[in-house]
Design an enzyme around this catalytic site. Structure first.
Site, PDB file in Angstrom:
ATOM      1  N   TYR A  49      -6.269   3.955 -12.006  1.00  0.00           N
ATOM      2  CA  TYR A  49      -7.587   3.427 -11.641  1.00  0.00           C
ATOM      3  C   TYR A  49      -8.364   3.996 -12.838  1.00  0.00           C
ATOM      4  CZ  TYR A  49     -11.061   2.553  -8.163  1.00  0.00           C
ATOM      5  OH  TYR A  49     -12.278   1.953  -7.401  1.00  0.00           O
ATOM      6  N   ASP A  62      -9.048   9.707   0.276  1.00  0.00           N
ATOM      7  CA  ASP A  62      -8.565   8.872   1.119  1.00  0.00           C
ATOM      8  C   ASP A  62      -7.563   7.610   0.849  1.00  0.00           C
ATOM      9  OD1 ASP A  62     -10.778   7.788   0.802  1.00  0.00           O
ATOM     10  OD2 ASP A  62     -11.121   7.158   2.963  1.00  0.00           O
ATOM     11  N   ASP A 111      -7.296  -0.580   4.857  1.00  0.00           N
ATOM     12  CA  ASP A 111      -7.717   0.276   5.372  1.00  0.00           C
ATOM     13  C   ASP A 111      -9.116  -0.169   6.177  1.00  0.00           C
ATOM     14  OD1 ASP A 111      -8.847   2.752   6.731  1.00  0.00           O
ATOM     15  OD2 ASP A 111      -8.018   4.144   5.309  1.00  0.00           O
ATOM     16  N   GLY A 114     -12.133   7.153  -3.763  1.00  0.00           N
ATOM     17  CA  GLY A 114     -12.020   7.909  -2.577  1.00  0.00           C
ATOM     18  C   GLY A 114     -10.732   8.369  -2.422  1.00  0.00           C
TER      19      GLY A 114
END
Length: 242
Positions: A86, A95, A116, A93
Protein backbone atom coordinates in the site's frame (compact mmCIF):
# COMPACT_ATOMS: atom_id res chain seq x y z
CA UNK A 1 -4.33 -17.80 25.72
CA UNK A 2 -4.64 -14.50 23.87
CA UNK A 3 -6.76 -11.38 24.03
CA UNK A 4 -7.73 -9.80 20.69
CA UNK A 5 -9.49 -6.43 20.47
CA UNK A 6 -10.98 -4.96 17.29
CA UNK A 7 -11.80 -1.33 18.11
CA UNK A 8 -14.03 -0.47 15.15
CA UNK A 9 -15.88 2.66 14.09
CA UNK A 10 -19.12 1.79 15.88
CA UNK A 11 -18.44 -1.40 17.87
CA UNK A 12 -15.63 -2.93 19.89
CA UNK A 13 -15.13 -6.68 19.65
CA UNK A 14 -13.24 -8.35 22.50
CA UNK A 15 -12.20 -11.97 21.89
CA UNK A 16 -10.19 -14.68 23.61
CA UNK A 17 -8.32 -17.26 21.55
CA UNK A 18 -6.61 -20.49 22.54
CA UNK A 19 -4.21 -21.11 19.67
CA UNK A 20 -6.51 -20.74 16.62
CA UNK A 21 -9.74 -21.48 18.46
CA UNK A 22 -12.06 -18.58 19.28
CA UNK A 23 -13.27 -19.26 22.84
CA UNK A 24 -15.21 -16.12 23.70
CA UNK A 25 -16.34 -12.96 21.97
CA UNK A 26 -18.18 -9.93 23.31
CA UNK A 27 -19.26 -6.68 21.68
CA UNK A 28 -19.64 -3.20 23.13
CA UNK A 29 -19.96 0.37 21.87
CA UNK A 30 -16.82 1.39 23.81
CA UNK A 31 -14.24 -0.18 26.06
CA UNK A 32 -12.38 1.22 29.07
CA UNK A 33 -9.74 -0.23 31.39
CA UNK A 34 -12.18 -0.98 34.20
CA UNK A 35 -14.54 -2.94 31.94
CA UNK A 36 -11.68 -4.94 30.48
CA UNK A 37 -10.28 -5.71 33.93
CA UNK A 38 -13.65 -7.16 34.93
CA UNK A 39 -13.77 -9.17 31.71
CA UNK A 40 -10.32 -10.59 32.38
CA UNK A 41 -11.43 -11.98 35.76
CA UNK A 42 -13.18 -14.73 33.76
CA UNK A 43 -10.05 -15.46 31.68
CA UNK A 44 -6.99 -15.16 33.97
CA UNK A 45 -4.78 -17.37 31.74
CA UNK A 46 -4.43 -14.77 28.99
CA UNK A 47 -0.78 -13.76 28.58
CA UNK A 48 -0.65 -11.71 25.38
CA UNK A 49 -2.87 -9.13 23.70
CA UNK A 50 -3.27 -7.18 20.49
CA UNK A 51 -5.50 -4.25 19.58
CA UNK A 52 -6.45 -2.77 16.22
CA UNK A 53 -8.11 0.63 16.58
CA UNK A 54 -9.64 2.84 13.90
CA UNK A 55 -10.61 5.49 16.49
CA UNK A 56 -8.97 6.82 19.63
CA UNK A 57 -9.28 4.86 22.85
CA UNK A 58 -8.44 5.88 26.42
CA UNK A 59 -4.81 6.15 27.61
CA UNK A 60 -5.78 4.18 30.74
CA UNK A 61 -6.87 1.24 28.57
CA UNK A 62 -3.54 1.30 26.76
CA UNK A 63 -1.64 1.50 30.08
CA UNK A 64 -3.56 -1.52 31.38
CA UNK A 65 -2.84 -3.55 28.23
CA UNK A 66 0.86 -2.64 28.35
CA UNK A 67 1.21 -3.49 32.04
CA UNK A 68 -0.85 -6.70 32.09
CA UNK A 69 0.13 -8.48 28.84
CA UNK A 70 2.77 -8.96 26.19
CA UNK A 71 1.06 -6.31 24.11
CA UNK A 72 0.96 -5.18 20.48
CA UNK A 73 -0.87 -2.13 19.19
CA UNK A 74 -1.16 -2.87 15.48
CA UNK A 75 0.36 -0.04 13.44
CA UNK A 76 2.25 0.49 10.20
CA UNK A 77 5.50 -0.75 11.80
CA UNK A 78 4.18 -4.06 13.18
CA UNK A 79 5.86 -7.06 11.47
CA UNK A 80 3.31 -8.98 9.37
CA UNK A 81 3.20 -12.41 7.71
CA UNK A 82 2.28 -10.71 4.39
CA UNK A 83 3.89 -8.00 2.29
CA UNK A 84 2.24 -4.58 2.40
CA UNK A 85 2.53 -2.72 -0.91
CA UNK A 86 0.00 0.00 0.00
CA UNK A 87 1.39 3.40 -0.95
CA UNK A 88 0.27 5.16 2.26
CA UNK A 89 0.64 2.55 5.05
CA UNK A 90 0.27 5.23 7.75
CA UNK A 91 -3.32 5.92 6.67
CA UNK A 92 -4.30 2.32 5.97
CA UNK A 93 -7.06 1.13 8.32
CA UNK A 94 -5.51 -1.50 10.55
CA UNK A 95 -8.71 -3.55 10.45
CA UNK A 96 -8.25 -3.80 6.68
CA UNK A 97 -4.71 -5.02 7.19
CA UNK A 98 -5.74 -7.61 9.79
CA UNK A 99 -8.49 -8.91 7.50
CA UNK A 100 -5.94 -9.23 4.68
CA UNK A 101 -3.66 -11.33 6.90
CA UNK A 102 -6.54 -13.70 7.73
CA UNK A 103 -7.65 -13.95 4.10
CA UNK A 104 -4.10 -14.70 2.96
CA UNK A 105 -3.82 -17.41 5.61
CA UNK A 106 -7.00 -19.03 4.22
CA UNK A 107 -5.96 -18.77 0.54
CA UNK A 108 -2.19 -18.56 0.43
CA UNK A 109 -0.59 -17.87 -3.01
CA UNK A 110 -4.01 -16.99 -4.48
CA UNK A 111 -5.74 -13.81 -5.56
CA UNK A 112 -8.21 -12.81 -2.83
CA UNK A 113 -10.75 -9.99 -2.55
CA UNK A 114 -12.23 -9.10 0.85
CA UNK A 115 -15.50 -7.21 1.05
CA UNK A 116 -16.02 -5.82 4.56
CA UNK A 117 -19.60 -4.52 4.76
CA UNK A 118 -19.69 -2.38 7.89
CA UNK A 119 -19.79 1.35 8.59
CA UNK A 120 -17.96 1.64 5.27
CA UNK A 121 -17.77 -0.97 2.54
CA UNK A 122 -14.12 -1.74 1.95
CA UNK A 123 -12.69 -3.77 -0.93
CA UNK A 124 -9.22 -5.17 -0.21
CA UNK A 125 -7.12 -7.15 -2.67
CA UNK A 126 -4.25 -9.51 -1.90
CA UNK A 127 -2.43 -10.92 -4.92
CA UNK A 128 -0.96 -14.38 -5.47
CA UNK A 129 2.46 -13.23 -4.24
CA UNK A 130 0.89 -12.75 -0.78
CA UNK A 131 1.06 -8.96 -1.00
CA UNK A 132 -1.63 -6.54 0.09
CA UNK A 133 -2.14 -4.20 -2.86
CA UNK A 134 -5.09 -1.97 -1.93
CA UNK A 135 -8.74 -1.68 -2.90
CA UNK A 136 -11.60 0.74 -2.42
CA UNK A 137 -13.77 2.42 0.21
CA UNK A 138 -17.39 3.51 -0.15
CA UNK A 139 -20.20 4.38 2.29
CA UNK A 140 -21.87 1.51 4.11
CA UNK A 141 -25.62 0.95 4.07
CA UNK A 142 -26.40 2.79 7.33
CA UNK A 143 -24.15 5.68 6.34
CA UNK A 144 -26.10 6.07 3.07
CA UNK A 145 -29.41 6.21 4.95
CA UNK A 146 -28.00 8.78 7.41
CA UNK A 147 -26.51 10.90 4.61
CA UNK A 148 -29.89 11.21 2.85
CA UNK A 149 -31.51 12.26 6.13
CA UNK A 150 -28.71 14.60 7.24
CA UNK A 151 -28.07 16.46 3.99
CA UNK A 152 -31.69 17.02 2.95
CA UNK A 153 -34.47 19.01 4.52
CA UNK A 154 -37.28 16.47 4.76
CA UNK A 155 -36.16 12.96 3.89
CA UNK A 156 -36.81 10.61 6.84
CA UNK A 157 -34.18 8.46 8.50
CA UNK A 158 -34.73 4.90 7.27
CA UNK A 159 -33.11 1.74 8.63
CA UNK A 160 -32.23 -1.46 6.81
CA UNK A 161 -34.95 -4.07 6.42
CA UNK A 162 -35.92 -6.85 4.05
CA UNK A 163 -36.93 -5.04 0.88
CA UNK A 164 -36.82 -6.60 -2.56
CA UNK A 165 -38.90 -4.15 -4.64
CA UNK A 166 -37.44 -2.05 -7.44
CA UNK A 167 -40.09 0.65 -7.39
CA UNK A 168 -40.68 2.35 -4.03
CA UNK A 169 -44.29 3.54 -3.61
CA UNK A 170 -43.67 5.88 -0.66
CA UNK A 171 -40.74 8.11 0.29
CA UNK A 172 -39.43 5.55 2.79
CA UNK A 173 -39.74 2.78 0.20
CA UNK A 174 -38.04 4.96 -2.41
CA UNK A 175 -35.08 5.46 -0.06
CA UNK A 176 -34.93 1.71 0.61
CA UNK A 177 -35.05 1.01 -3.13
CA UNK A 178 -32.39 3.56 -3.97
CA UNK A 179 -29.98 2.62 -1.21
CA UNK A 180 -30.37 -1.17 -1.17
CA UNK A 181 -30.61 -1.71 -4.95
CA UNK A 182 -27.83 0.83 -5.43
CA UNK A 183 -25.40 -0.75 -2.98
CA UNK A 184 -26.11 -4.21 -4.38
CA UNK A 185 -25.43 -2.98 -7.92
CA UNK A 186 -22.21 -1.39 -6.70
CA UNK A 187 -20.87 -4.53 -5.04
CA UNK A 188 -21.87 -6.82 -7.93
CA UNK A 189 -20.34 -4.38 -10.43
CA UNK A 190 -17.03 -4.22 -8.58
CA UNK A 191 -16.96 -8.01 -8.20
CA UNK A 192 -17.45 -8.33 -11.94
CA UNK A 193 -14.50 -6.03 -12.63
CA UNK A 194 -12.24 -8.07 -10.34
CA UNK A 195 -13.44 -11.34 -11.90
CA UNK A 196 -12.68 -10.00 -15.38
CA UNK A 197 -9.12 -9.23 -14.30
CA UNK A 198 -8.53 -12.26 -12.04
CA UNK A 199 -10.77 -15.13 -13.12
CA UNK A 200 -9.59 -17.41 -10.29
CA UNK A 201 -10.06 -14.84 -7.53
CA UNK A 202 -11.40 -15.93 -4.15
CA UNK A 203 -13.98 -13.64 -2.55
CA UNK A 204 -14.53 -13.30 1.20
CA UNK A 205 -17.44 -11.39 2.69
CA UNK A 206 -17.36 -10.10 6.26
CA UNK A 207 -18.71 -7.25 8.40
CA UNK A 208 -21.94 -6.40 10.17
CA UNK A 209 -24.01 -6.08 6.96
CA UNK A 210 -22.62 -9.27 5.40
CA UNK A 211 -25.93 -11.04 6.03
CA UNK A 212 -27.67 -8.60 3.69
CA UNK A 213 -25.34 -9.43 0.78
CA UNK A 214 -24.88 -13.14 1.54
CA UNK A 215 -27.63 -14.54 -0.72
CA UNK A 216 -27.94 -11.57 -3.06
CA UNK A 217 -24.55 -11.45 -4.81
CA UNK A 218 -24.09 -13.02 -8.24
CA UNK A 219 -20.82 -14.77 -7.43
CA UNK A 220 -19.66 -17.56 -5.12
CA UNK A 221 -18.36 -16.08 -1.90
CA UNK A 222 -17.05 -17.26 1.46
CA UNK A 223 -18.73 -15.60 4.46
CA UNK A 224 -16.40 -15.23 7.44
CA UNK A 225 -17.89 -13.11 10.26
CA UNK A 226 -14.76 -12.72 12.43
CA UNK A 227 -12.14 -12.16 9.75
CA UNK A 228 -10.47 -9.16 11.46
CA UNK A 229 -10.24 -10.97 14.81
CA UNK A 230 -8.68 -14.00 13.12
CA UNK A 231 -6.14 -11.81 11.37
CA UNK A 232 -5.19 -10.09 14.60
CA UNK A 233 -4.77 -13.48 16.26
CA UNK A 234 -2.42 -14.57 13.44
CA UNK A 235 -0.40 -11.33 13.73
CA UNK A 236 -0.11 -11.84 17.48
CA UNK A 237 1.12 -15.41 16.96
CA UNK A 238 3.66 -14.28 14.40
CA UNK A 239 5.13 -11.75 16.84
CA UNK A 240 4.96 -13.67 20.13
CA UNK A 241 5.63 -17.28 20.87
CA UNK A 242 3.46 -18.38 23.81
Amino acid sequence: MKLVIDYGNTRVKIAVFDKNQLLDIRERENLDAHTLQNFMKDTPDVTSAIISAVRDYSPSLKEYLQSRFHFIELDENTPLPIKNNYLSPLTLGKDRLAAAVAANDMFRDQHVLIIDAGTCITYDFIDNTNAFIGGGISPGITMRFKALHTFTGKLPLVTIEDFEKLIGQSTSESILSGVLNGVLAEVNGILQKYREKYSDIRIILTGGDAKYFDKRLKYNIFVFPNLVLSGLNIILDSNFEE
